[in-house]
Design a protein around this motif. Structure first.
Motif, PDB file in Angstrom:
ATOM      1  N   GLN A  50       0.826  -1.210   0.000  1.00 56.15           N
ATOM      2  CA  GLN A  50       0.000   0.000   0.000  1.00 56.15           C
ATOM      3  C   GLN A  50       0.863   1.265   0.000  1.00 56.15           C
ATOM      4  N   ILE A  51       2.142   1.140  -0.339  1.00 57.54           N
ATOM      5  CA  ILE A  51       3.089   2.239  -0.172  1.00 57.54           C
ATOM      6  C   ILE A  51       2.661   3.524  -0.870  1.00 57.54           C
ATOM      7  N   ILE A  52       2.140   3.447  -2.071  1.00 51.31           N
ATOM      8  CA  ILE A  52       1.724   4.663  -2.784  1.00 51.31           C
ATOM      9  C   ILE A  52       0.545   5.320  -2.066  1.00 51.31           C
ATOM     10  N   ASN A  53      -0.436   4.543  -1.654  1.00 52.12           N
ATOM     11  CA  ASN A  53      -1.566   5.113  -0.915  1.00 52.12           C
ATOM     12  C   ASN A  53      -1.103   5.765   0.378  1.00 52.12           C
ATOM     13  N   ILE A  54      -0.148   5.149   1.050  1.00 49.66           N
ATOM     14  CA  ILE A  54       0.364   5.710   2.304  1.00 49.66           C
ATOM     15  C   ILE A  54       1.117   7.006   2.038  1.00 49.66           C
ATOM     16  N   ILE A  55       1.965   7.020   1.034  1.00 47.96           N
ATOM     17  CA  ILE A  55       2.701   8.244   0.688  1.00 47.96           C
ATOM     18  C   ILE A  55       1.731   9.364   0.333  1.00 47.96           C
ATOM     19  N   GLU A  56       0.716   9.034  -0.432  1.00 45.46           N
ATOM     20  CA  GLU A  56      -0.253  10.039  -0.881  1.00 45.46           C
ATOM     21  C   GLU A  56      -1.364  10.295   0.131  1.00 45.46           C
ATOM     22  N   GLN A  57      -1.281   9.665   1.292  1.00 48.99           N
ATOM     23  CA  GLN A  57      -2.246   9.819   2.387  1.00 48.99           C
ATOM     24  C   GLN A  57      -3.671   9.517   1.934  1.00 48.99           C
ATOM     25  N   ARG A  58      -3.792   8.454   1.165  1.00 49.98           N
ATOM     26  CA  ARG A  58      -5.099   7.969   0.722  1.00 49.98           C
ATOM     27  C   ARG A  58      -5.454   6.724   1.518  1.00 49.98           C
ATOM     28  N   PRO A  59      -6.732   6.403   1.601  1.00 50.52           N
ATOM     29  CA  PRO A  59      -7.118   5.173   2.303  1.00 50.52           C
ATOM     30  C   PRO A  59      -6.568   3.946   1.582  1.00 50.52           C
ATOM     31  N   PRO A  60      -6.328   2.872   2.313  1.00 55.09           N
ATOM     32  CA  PRO A  60      -5.794   1.665   1.671  1.00 55.09           C
ATOM     33  C   PRO A  60      -6.793   1.056   0.695  1.00 55.09           C
ATOM     34  N   ASP A  61      -6.253   0.403  -0.304  1.00 53.47           N
ATOM     35  CA  ASP A  61      -7.067  -0.353  -1.255  1.00 53.47           C
ATOM     36  C   ASP A  61      -7.298  -1.725  -0.629  1.00 53.47           C
ATOM     37  N   LYS A  62      -8.470  -1.927  -0.068  1.00 51.01           N
ATOM     38  CA  LYS A  62      -8.748  -3.174   0.663  1.00 51.01           C
ATOM     39  C   LYS A  62      -8.830  -4.382  -0.256  1.00 51.01           C
ATOM     40  N   GLN A  63      -8.981  -4.164  -1.543  1.00 48.96           N
ATOM     41  CA  GLN A  63      -9.015  -5.267  -2.505  1.00 48.96           C
ATOM     42  C   GLN A  63      -7.607  -5.817  -2.763  1.00 48.96           C
ATOM     43  N   LYS A 101      -4.083  -7.241  -1.944  1.00 44.86           N
ATOM     44  CA  LYS A 101      -3.435  -8.026  -0.904  1.00 44.86           C
ATOM     45  C   LYS A 101      -1.941  -8.100  -1.200  1.00 44.86           C
ATOM     46  N   LYS A 102      -1.146  -8.227  -0.162  1.00 42.35           N
ATOM     47  CA  LYS A 102       0.306  -8.254  -0.349  1.00 42.35           C
ATOM     48  C   LYS A 102       0.732  -9.416  -1.234  1.00 42.35           C
ATOM     49  N   TYR A 103       0.142 -10.578  -1.043  1.00 43.99           N
ATOM     50  CA  TYR A 103       0.560 -11.740  -1.834  1.00 43.99           C
ATOM     51  C   TYR A 103       0.226 -11.590  -3.318  1.00 43.99           C
ATOM     52  N   ASP A 104      -0.664 -10.668  -3.655  1.00 42.39           N
ATOM     53  CA  ASP A 104      -1.004 -10.404  -5.055  1.00 42.39           C
ATOM     54  C   ASP A 104      -0.179  -9.270  -5.657  1.00 42.39           C
ATOM     55  N   ALA A 105       0.608  -8.603  -4.845  1.00 41.13           N
ATOM     56  CA  ALA A 105       1.359  -7.443  -5.329  1.00 41.13           C
ATOM     57  C   ALA A 105       2.384  -7.868  -6.379  1.00 41.13           C
ATOM     58  N   PRO A 106       2.616  -6.993  -7.359  1.00 43.58           N
ATOM     59  CA  PRO A 106       3.640  -7.309  -8.357  1.00 43.58           C
ATOM     60  C   PRO A 106       5.016  -7.298  -7.725  1.00 43.58           C
ATOM     61  N   LYS A 107       5.953  -7.959  -8.371  1.00 43.58           N
ATOM     62  CA  LYS A 107       7.338  -7.989  -7.891  1.00 43.58           C
ATOM     63  C   LYS A 107       8.273  -7.643  -9.043  1.00 43.58           C
ATOM     64  N   SER A 108       9.297  -6.896  -8.724  1.00 42.60           N
ATOM     65  CA  SER A 108      10.326  -6.564  -9.697  1.00 42.60           C
ATOM     66  C   SER A 108      11.392  -7.647  -9.647  1.00 42.60           C
ATOM     67  N   ILE A 109      11.770  -8.151 -10.798  1.00 39.50           N
ATOM     68  CA  ILE A 109      12.767  -9.216 -10.865  1.00 39.50           C
ATOM     69  C   ILE A 109      14.075  -8.612 -11.370  1.00 39.50           C
ATOM     70  N   ASP A 110      15.092  -8.617 -10.494  1.00 31.55           N
ATOM     71  CA  ASP A 110      16.384  -8.034 -10.836  1.00 31.55           C
ATOM     72  C   ASP A 110      17.389  -9.067 -11.335  1.00 31.55           C
ATOM     73  N   SER A 111      17.148 -10.324 -11.040  1.00 32.02           N
ATOM     74  CA  SER A 111      18.079 -11.368 -11.460  1.00 32.02           C
ATOM     75  C   SER A 111      17.317 -12.688 -11.535  1.00 32.02           C
ATOM     76  N   ILE A 112      18.035 -13.756 -11.788  1.00 38.08           N
ATOM     77  CA  ILE A 112      17.369 -15.059 -11.839  1.00 38.08           C
ATOM     78  C   ILE A 112      17.058 -15.582 -10.442  1.00 38.08           C
ATOM     79  N   ILE A 113      17.621 -14.944  -9.429  1.00 35.04           N
ATOM     80  CA  ILE A 113      17.348 -15.315  -8.043  1.00 35.04           C
ATOM     81  C   ILE A 113      16.388 -14.282  -7.477  1.00 35.04           C
TER      82      ILE A 113
END
Length: 144
Positions: free
Chosen positions: A102-115, A117-129
Protein backbone atom coordinates in the motif's frame (compact mmCIF):
# COMPACT_ATOMS: atom_id res chain seq x y z
CA UNK A 1 8.19 11.68 -8.51
CA UNK A 2 11.52 9.90 -8.49
CA UNK A 3 12.02 7.14 -5.92
CA UNK A 4 15.30 5.71 -4.63
CA UNK A 5 15.22 2.45 -2.65
CA UNK A 6 17.81 1.11 -0.18
CA UNK A 7 17.52 -2.29 1.50
CA UNK A 8 19.11 -3.55 4.72
CA UNK A 9 18.71 -6.83 6.55
CA UNK A 10 17.06 -10.05 5.61
CA UNK A 11 15.61 -11.69 2.54
CA UNK A 12 12.11 -10.61 3.60
CA UNK A 13 13.20 -6.99 3.14
CA UNK A 14 14.61 -7.86 -0.29
CA UNK A 15 11.26 -9.40 -1.16
CA UNK A 16 9.43 -6.29 0.06
CA UNK A 17 11.84 -4.12 -1.94
CA UNK A 18 10.89 -6.05 -5.07
CA UNK A 19 7.25 -5.16 -4.34
CA UNK A 20 8.09 -1.47 -3.85
CA UNK A 21 10.08 -1.38 -7.08
CA UNK A 22 7.33 -3.06 -9.11
CA UNK A 23 4.62 -0.79 -7.69
CA UNK A 24 6.70 2.30 -8.43
CA UNK A 25 7.55 1.08 -11.93
CA UNK A 26 3.87 0.38 -12.68
CA UNK A 27 2.64 3.76 -11.43
CA UNK A 28 2.34 6.62 -13.94
CA UNK A 29 3.46 9.36 -11.50
CA UNK A 30 6.45 7.56 -9.99
CA UNK A 31 9.68 6.13 -11.32
CA UNK A 32 12.72 4.43 -9.83
CA UNK A 33 16.09 6.10 -9.97
CA UNK A 34 19.51 4.58 -9.39
CA UNK A 35 20.97 7.57 -7.59
CA UNK A 36 19.75 9.27 -4.42
CA UNK A 37 20.60 12.72 -5.77
CA UNK A 38 18.00 12.23 -8.54
CA UNK A 39 15.25 11.19 -6.10
CA UNK A 40 12.41 13.11 -4.50
CA UNK A 41 11.53 10.16 -2.27
CA UNK A 42 13.94 7.98 -0.30
CA UNK A 43 12.59 4.56 0.70
CA UNK A 44 14.67 2.56 3.18
CA UNK A 45 13.77 -0.98 4.18
CA UNK A 46 15.12 -1.44 7.68
CA UNK A 47 16.17 -4.21 10.03
CA UNK A 48 16.16 -4.10 13.82
CA UNK A 49 17.90 -7.36 14.73
CA UNK A 50 21.52 -6.19 14.98
CA UNK A 51 22.27 -2.96 16.86
CA UNK A 52 25.22 -1.95 14.67
CA UNK A 53 23.09 -2.27 11.52
CA UNK A 54 20.30 -0.35 13.20
CA UNK A 55 22.69 2.46 14.12
CA UNK A 56 24.05 2.52 10.57
CA UNK A 57 20.50 2.86 9.19
CA UNK A 58 19.66 5.66 11.63
CA UNK A 59 22.84 7.45 10.60
CA UNK A 60 21.95 6.99 6.93
CA UNK A 61 18.43 8.35 7.46
CA UNK A 62 19.89 11.38 9.27
CA UNK A 63 22.15 12.01 6.26
CA UNK A 64 19.22 11.85 3.85
CA UNK A 65 17.06 13.97 6.16
CA UNK A 66 19.48 16.85 5.60
CA UNK A 67 18.69 16.82 1.88
CA UNK A 68 15.02 17.62 2.47
CA UNK A 69 13.80 14.58 0.53
CA UNK A 70 10.66 12.77 1.58
CA UNK A 71 11.74 9.79 3.68
CA UNK A 72 9.79 6.54 3.82
CA UNK A 73 10.99 4.13 6.50
CA UNK A 74 9.78 0.61 5.84
CA UNK A 75 10.66 -2.80 7.25
CA UNK A 76 10.91 -4.03 10.80
CA UNK A 77 11.97 -0.76 12.41
CA UNK A 78 8.71 0.80 11.19
CA UNK A 79 6.85 -1.95 13.05
CA UNK A 80 8.89 -2.33 16.20
CA UNK A 81 10.35 1.11 16.84
CA UNK A 82 7.65 3.58 15.83
CA UNK A 83 8.21 5.77 18.89
CA UNK A 84 11.96 6.09 18.29
CA UNK A 85 11.52 6.77 14.57
CA UNK A 86 8.77 9.33 15.14
CA UNK A 87 11.03 11.07 17.65
CA UNK A 88 14.12 11.08 15.42
CA UNK A 89 12.34 11.60 12.09
CA UNK A 90 8.97 13.27 12.71
CA UNK A 91 8.41 14.04 9.01
CA UNK A 92 9.17 10.49 7.84
CA UNK A 93 6.46 8.16 6.66
CA UNK A 94 6.46 4.73 8.31
CA UNK A 95 5.35 1.67 6.34
CA UNK A 96 5.22 -1.70 8.09
CA UNK A 97 5.96 -4.94 6.21
CA UNK A 98 2.26 -5.81 6.37
CA UNK A 99 1.38 -2.61 4.47
CA UNK A 100 4.26 -2.42 1.98
CA UNK A 101 1.94 -3.18 -0.92
CA UNK A 102 0.00 0.00 0.00
CA UNK A 103 3.09 2.24 -0.17
CA UNK A 104 1.72 4.66 -2.78
CA UNK A 105 -1.57 5.11 -0.92
CA UNK A 106 0.36 5.71 2.30
CA UNK A 107 2.70 8.24 0.69
CA UNK A 108 -0.25 10.04 -0.88
CA UNK A 109 -2.25 9.82 2.39
CA UNK A 110 -5.10 7.97 0.72
CA UNK A 111 -7.12 5.17 2.30
CA UNK A 112 -5.79 1.66 1.67
CA UNK A 113 -7.07 -0.35 -1.25
CA UNK A 114 -8.75 -3.17 0.66
CA UNK A 115 -9.02 -5.27 -2.50
CA UNK A 116 -5.23 -5.37 -2.92
CA UNK A 117 -3.43 -8.03 -0.90
CA UNK A 118 0.31 -8.25 -0.35
CA UNK A 119 0.56 -11.74 -1.83
CA UNK A 120 -1.00 -10.40 -5.06
CA UNK A 121 1.36 -7.44 -5.33
CA UNK A 122 3.64 -7.31 -8.36
CA UNK A 123 7.34 -7.99 -7.89
CA UNK A 124 10.33 -6.56 -9.70
CA UNK A 125 12.77 -9.22 -10.87
CA UNK A 126 16.38 -8.03 -10.84
CA UNK A 127 18.08 -11.37 -11.46
CA UNK A 128 17.37 -15.06 -11.84
CA UNK A 129 17.35 -15.32 -8.04
CA UNK A 130 14.28 -13.84 -6.40
CA UNK A 131 13.14 -14.01 -2.78
CA UNK A 132 9.63 -15.30 -2.22
CA UNK A 133 8.15 -14.51 1.16
CA UNK A 134 6.60 -17.52 2.91
CA UNK A 135 6.17 -15.74 6.24
CA UNK A 136 5.95 -12.17 7.40
CA UNK A 137 7.56 -10.29 10.23
CA UNK A 138 10.71 -10.57 12.23
CA UNK A 139 11.39 -13.47 14.59
CA UNK A 140 14.74 -11.97 15.74
CA UNK A 141 16.60 -15.12 14.65
CA UNK A 142 18.34 -14.01 11.47
CA UNK A 143 21.28 -16.07 10.35
CA UNK A 144 22.86 -13.73 7.83
Amino acid sequence: MNVYVEVYGCTANKSDASIVKAIVNNHPRYQLVDNLKDANIFVILTCTVIDTTEQRMISRIKQVQQTGKLIVIAGCMASVQKTLLNHLFPKAILVTPQKIHQIINIIEQRPPDKQRKKYDAPKSIDSIIMPIAIAEGCQYHCSY
